[in-house]
Design a protein around this motif. Structure first.
Motif, short mmCIF file in Angstrom:
data_model
loop_
_atom_site.label_atom_id
_atom_site.label_comp_id
_atom_site.label_asym_id
_atom_site.label_seq_id
_atom_site.Cartn_x
_atom_site.Cartn_y
_atom_site.Cartn_z
N ALA A 126 1.33 0.24 10.54
CA ALA A 126 1.71 -0.06 11.93
C ALA A 126 2.43 1.14 12.55
O ALA A 126 2.35 1.37 13.74
CB ALA A 126 2.58 -1.30 11.98
N GLY A 127 3.12 1.91 11.71
CA GLY A 127 3.82 3.11 12.18
C GLY A 127 2.94 4.34 12.15
O GLY A 127 3.42 5.47 12.26
N ASN A 128 1.63 4.17 11.97
CA ASN A 128 0.63 5.25 11.98
C ASN A 128 0.75 6.20 10.78
O ASN A 128 0.31 7.34 10.87
CB ASN A 128 0.64 6.02 13.30
N GLN A 129 1.34 5.74 9.68
CA GLN A 129 1.39 6.56 8.47
C GLN A 129 0.18 6.25 7.61
O GLN A 129 -0.32 5.12 7.60
CB GLN A 129 2.66 6.25 7.67
N MET A 182 0.84 -1.18 0.00
CA MET A 182 0.00 0.00 0.00
C MET A 182 0.89 1.24 0.00
O MET A 182 1.73 1.40 0.87
CB MET A 182 -0.89 0.01 1.24
N PRO A 183 0.68 2.12 -0.99
CA PRO A 183 1.54 3.30 -1.09
C PRO A 183 1.27 4.34 0.00
O PRO A 183 0.16 4.46 0.51
CB PRO A 183 1.22 3.86 -2.47
N SER A 184 2.29 5.11 0.28
CA SER A 184 2.20 6.20 1.25
C SER A 184 1.64 7.44 0.57
O SER A 184 1.49 7.49 -0.65
CB SER A 184 3.59 6.50 1.80
N ILE A 185 1.40 8.47 1.36
CA ILE A 185 0.90 9.73 0.81
C ILE A 185 1.91 10.35 -0.15
O ILE A 185 1.54 10.92 -1.17
CB ILE A 185 0.48 10.71 1.94
N GLY A 186 3.20 10.19 0.15
CA GLY A 186 4.23 10.72 -0.75
C GLY A 186 4.21 10.03 -2.10
O GLY A 186 4.32 10.68 -3.15
N GLU A 187 4.05 8.72 -2.09
CA GLU A 187 3.99 7.95 -3.34
C GLU A 187 2.72 8.30 -4.12
O GLU A 187 2.77 8.49 -5.33
CB GLU A 187 4.04 6.45 -3.04
#
Length: 139
Positions: A34-37, A1-6
């Motif tokens: 898991a890291g709350n991102q 699952m991509p991050s907001i930056g991606e």
């Protein structure tokens, strides 16, 4: 699952804008790692791409929100979407007409200018007196 930056890189939408779209309800609240991102799925990427394309076509956010609601109900009639798109087309045509009038006025000002001194400059004269314009180009 991509991050907001991606997701930002893939869609060309800046991170603060993505967050804003979440705040105003254009995007659902993303899941968290898991890291709350924030993490985004393919459906959210497609939704952001839809928003970006609609914004590129000049649709206001309120219309985009309504169109997204329609997209979420694929069996619904597209008549309301046609109404929104027709309204947007009329808006674009009105802007084009206004820009054409502005172009013609600027061309006329420049053609009439003697290119001498400021005291005789038609550009300065017309800018100082809207009554000398041929077109009504005020907003």
């Amino acid at each position: 699952m991509p991050s907001i930056g991606e997701i930002s890189r893939r869609t060309g939408i800046k991170i603060p804008t993505i967050r804003y779209y979440e705040q105003i309800g254009l995007l659902p609240e993303p899941g968290r790692s898991a890291g709350n991102q924030r993490v985004y799925d393919q459906a959210m990427l497609q939704r952001l791409s839809f928003i970006r394309h609609a914004r590129d076509l000049g649709f206001p956010l309120a219309d985009i929100k309504e169109l997204l609601g329609m997209a979420d109900d694929p069996d619904r009639s597209c008549a309301a979407a046609d109404v929104i798109a027709t309204r947007q087309l009329a808006s674009v045509k009105a802007r084009i007409a206004r820009l054409t009038a502005l172009q013609q006025e600027l061309e006329r000002m420049l053609t009439q200018c003697s290119h001498g001194t400021i005291a005789d400059c038609r550009v300065i004269e017309v800018l100082g007196n809207h009554d000398l314009c041929v077109h009504d180009h005020a907003e």
